[in-house]
Design an enzyme around this catalytic site. Structure first.
Site, PDB file in Angstrom:
ATOM      1  N   ARG B  50       0.845  -1.189   0.000  1.00 26.57           N
ATOM      2  CA  ARG B  50       0.000   0.000   0.000  1.00 26.57           C
ATOM      3  C   ARG B  50       0.881   1.240   0.000  1.00 26.57           C
ATOM      4  NH1 ARG B  50      -3.328  -2.338   5.091  1.00 26.57           N
ATOM      5  NH2 ARG B  50      -4.322  -4.064   4.001  1.00 26.57           N
ATOM      6  N   ASP B  52       1.592   5.167   0.023  1.00 31.41           N
ATOM      7  CA  ASP B  52       0.885   6.339   0.565  1.00 31.41           C
ATOM      8  C   ASP B  52       0.503   7.328  -0.529  1.00 31.41           C
ATOM      9  OD1 ASP B  52       0.827   5.784   3.239  1.00 31.41           O
ATOM     10  OD2 ASP B  52       2.810   6.665   3.608  1.00 31.41           O
ATOM     11  N   TYR B 110      12.821   0.229  -3.477  1.00 28.61           N
ATOM     12  CA  TYR B 110      12.299   1.593  -3.491  1.00 28.61           C
ATOM     13  C   TYR B 110      13.417   2.543  -3.923  1.00 28.61           C
ATOM     14  CZ  TYR B 110       7.986   0.564  -0.863  1.00 28.61           C
ATOM     15  OH  TYR B 110       6.756   0.109  -0.474  1.00 28.61           O
ATOM     16  N   ARG B 197      10.921   6.454   3.996  1.00 26.67           N
ATOM     17  CA  ARG B 197      10.928   7.919   4.125  1.00 26.67           C
ATOM     18  C   ARG B 197      11.632   8.366   5.412  1.00 26.67           C
ATOM     19  NH1 ARG B 197       4.784   9.332   3.146  1.00 26.67           N
ATOM     20  NH2 ARG B 197       5.528  11.412   3.729  1.00 26.67           N
TER      21      ARG B 197
END
Lengths: 251, 251
Positions: B50, B52, B110, B197
């Protein structure tokens, strides 16, 4: 009176091109308004080149004259506070009073991005031309080599252009691959209206086999827009850099 | 009944994240609607993770089951005709009936992009975090090395997360430079909510000198979100790839 030089970056899709127009948001128009708001003076913006609607810029150059006491280096920040986010003055500096961004330019570098794949990648779609058919990159490189040099590029000039001569010097056309992206970099002393986009459309036609591998010389010799390939879409094109004497800035 | 696997790319700024919500456009919601329109059946979409709101994806993975006779490879084109341009199914293919994009994922990659410069570049602003202060890249690389391995990453987990365990294995954090862009690539067996992040915010704090060069080990040991750096903005993050067994696709 001071002459302020600017390096300007913008998203082409946010503006109706560089040149000022009534009833349309243009880069020149926004810079003129911002500079007037910052200085409190009417301001004329001199740009290095008029990019079309949709064409991006990373290193557009411009200058304007002002009696303002704002330090030259601060103008980037002052102007950005009055500009839409899609246009940023990346740096500002004092240039000689007789410096003119367009007349003093010795050359330009443009970058054209071609995304090779059956489905457009949403992360790069705003900055590239999606081509779903096979492109023979070696053929494109050979054809690019045939276009380098001083030629009459009349075949690569959009109809209705007002340039005095269509002779230009292309110093370099470099084609590199970055995964699915094909990046074509053009360096020359100047480019006719739509010349980079028509050259790109012609290279793609040669790479796909629609035009013969050795077609470039004949297209140049024809001096006929109909001999060349299509005009590649504006969104794949970026004005990357403008060259001046003395380390690219005339001081 | 067939199980259709998808590779999905999307612009994070066009959606309120992956997970389906009432009254908001989400990637899962758009895929579910598009698949229902294409197949004429109610469809459940299983995503690998999922993302953001604001987080981009180049290689998100999903699957759904259908009785449709449409060939698996055609679903990419069929679904794209029903999806907003900011989301594209880049490819589709049949996977075993028991394949599940999330439970079968072995790892993820990522990519986080940091634009170093005093003024945000409009051409990359939607895909990067602009940092105007100096970053010591060697210090960031050393700190990234300290984060690699199997650790309890509780310090790098957003408050309110429901994960059963905060132990994860990070296989690689590679920091490369491309002009003003600093590109941080993370590969691991899984990442906690906001973990990439927060890791990026911590690496930036170490690179800028706000945190000590050797702070990473202590932050991990603290198991306290307050010990780590800020949560880097969503727009700099991209889900690049999801890994599966057998050449990344469980067949």
């Amino acid at each position: 009176m001071k002459n302020i030089g600017l390096v300007v970056a913008y998203r082409g899709d946010a503006f109706a091109g560089w040149q000022i127009q009534k009833n349309a948001r243009t880069v020149e128009g926004e810079l003129k308004r911002a500079a007037a708001e910052v200085t409190g003076e009417p301001v004329t913006i001199y740009g290095a080149g008029r990019t079309d609607a949709g064409v991006h810029a990373r290193g557009q150059r411009a200058n304007f004259k002002t009696a303002s006491s704002i330090p030259a280096e601060r103008f980037a920040y002052a102007l950005n506070a009055h500009l839409p986010e899609a246009c940023r003055v990346m740096s500002s500096f004092e240039v000689p009073l007789d410096f003119h961004s367009r007349y003093d330019a010795k050359g330009k570098c443009y970058t054209y991005r071609i995304y090779r794949g059956p489905i457009a990648d949403p992360l790069t779609a705003d900055f590239s031309w999606q081509v779903s058919y096979f492109l023979d990159v070696d053929r494109m490189r050979a054809a690019a080599g045939d276009a380098v040099g001083t030629h009459d590029f009349k075949s690569f000039q959009a109809a209705g252009s007002s340039a005095k001569t269509s002779v230009r010097r292309v110093d370099r056309i470099a084609i590199t691959e970055d995964g699915p992206m094909l990046i074509v970099q053009y360096i020359g002393n100047g480019f006719l209206y739509n010349m980079v986009r028509i050259l790109t459309g012609t290279l793609v036609a040669i790479g796909s086999g629609k035009l013969a591998p050795d077609a470039m010389a004949g297209i140049i010799a024809a001096k006929d827009r109909n001999a060349a390939g299509v005009t590649a879409p504006a969104k794949g094109l970026e004005l990357t850099r403008v060259y001046y004497e003395n380390n690219f800035i005339k001081m």
